[in-house]
Scaffold this motif. Structure first.
Motif, PDB file in Angstrom:
ATOM      1  N   SER A 129       0.440  11.181   0.375  1.00 34.43           N
ATOM      2  CA  SER A 129      -0.269  10.187   1.205  1.00 34.43           C
ATOM      3  C   SER A 129       0.689   9.478   2.163  1.00 34.43           C
ATOM      4  N   LEU A 130       1.905   9.228   1.724  1.00 38.62           N
ATOM      5  CA  LEU A 130       2.884   8.583   2.605  1.00 38.62           C
ATOM      6  C   LEU A 130       3.381   9.551   3.674  1.00 38.62           C
ATOM      7  N   LEU A 131       3.563  10.808   3.309  1.00 38.06           N
ATOM      8  CA  LEU A 131       3.968  11.812   4.299  1.00 38.06           C
ATOM      9  C   LEU A 131       2.912  11.934   5.394  1.00 38.06           C
TER      10      LEU A 131
ATOM     11  N   ARG B 195       0.837  -1.207   0.000  1.00 41.32           N
ATOM     12  CA  ARG B 195       0.000   0.000   0.000  1.00 41.32           C
ATOM     13  C   ARG B 195       0.871   1.256   0.000  1.00 41.32           C
ATOM     14  N   GLY B 196       0.702   2.045  -1.014  1.00 42.60           N
ATOM     15  CA  GLY B 196       1.423   3.308  -1.114  1.00 42.60           C
ATOM     16  C   GLY B 196       2.790   3.215  -1.767  1.00 42.60           C
ATOM     17  N   ALA B 197       3.244   2.005  -2.091  1.00 47.52           N
ATOM     18  CA  ALA B 197       4.567   1.855  -2.707  1.00 47.52           C
ATOM     19  C   ALA B 197       4.627   2.694  -3.977  1.00 47.52           C
ATOM     20  N   THR B 198       5.694   3.481  -4.098  1.00 46.91           N
ATOM     21  CA  THR B 198       5.828   4.433  -5.191  1.00 46.91           C
ATOM     22  C   THR B 198       7.271   4.486  -5.670  1.00 46.91           C
ATOM     23  N   GLU B 199       7.449   4.527  -6.978  1.00 50.06           N
ATOM     24  CA  GLU B 199       8.795   4.702  -7.530  1.00 50.06           C
ATOM     25  C   GLU B 199       9.223   6.149  -7.353  1.00 50.06           C
ATOM     26  N   LEU B 200      10.486   6.338  -7.030  1.00 47.79           N
ATOM     27  CA  LEU B 200      11.067   7.674  -6.901  1.00 47.79           C
ATOM     28  C   LEU B 200      12.206   7.808  -7.895  1.00 47.79           C
TER      29      LEU B 200
END
Length: 154
Positions: free
Chosen positions: A98-100, A80-85
């Motif tokens: 959302s992660l912040l 949940r919330g995993a995002t590429e940077l």
């Protein structure tokens, strides 16, 4: 893969971008080419993985039995919330709002190296962990590490 070393205090700009500290960037020269992945930690923090490490974890997760309810639930929560940077031209990464919010991160953060990943903490939350450390660390070290090299020849 080499293990990361160090703690780094950083500030986020108004858009939620963070400059990747030079000392940390030196430890992962592949970051510009391969990128990073960020997701929720197991406590109230975030975790940044080098792409290669994330792919290794995904390989392990893909071996789990998804016919088991607890496995499906864990994978959903973990992902949940995993995002590429990716790094921009100014060596900044944009952290997802959302992660912040999940980690209650404002503008001041601490990046804490943890072997092959980097924990991202709200500075005030990270600092609170160390306020009443006292003898707790010695007891924890004994409990966790005390039996590692215990001699069995007797």
């Amino acid at each position: 893969m080499a293990h990361f070393l160090g703690e780094f205090e950083c500030k986020l700009d108004t858009k939620g971008r963070m400059v990747l500290p030079a000392g940390l960037k030196k430890q992962m020269p592949e970051v510009e080419r391969e990128g990073l992945v960020i997701n929720r930690g197991l406590e109230s923090h975030l975790v940044i993985y080098p792409r290669r490490e994330w792919d290794r974890i995904m390989e392990e997760l893909s071996k789990l039995n998804t016919f088991e309810r607890k496995t499906r639930e864990f994978v959903r929560k973990f992902m949940r919330g995993a995002t590429e940077l990716g790094l921009d031209s100014a060596n900044r990464v944009l952290l997802p709002k959302s992660l912040l919010e999940y980690a209650e991160i404002g503008t001041e953060i601490v990046l804490a190296s943890q072997f092959n990943k980097i924990e991202v903490w709200a500075k005030h939350v990270y600092d609170e962990q160390w306020e009443d450390e006292g003898d707790d660390f010695a007891a924890l070290a004994e409990e966790v590490m005390g039996n590692l090299n215990k001699r069995t020849d007797g």
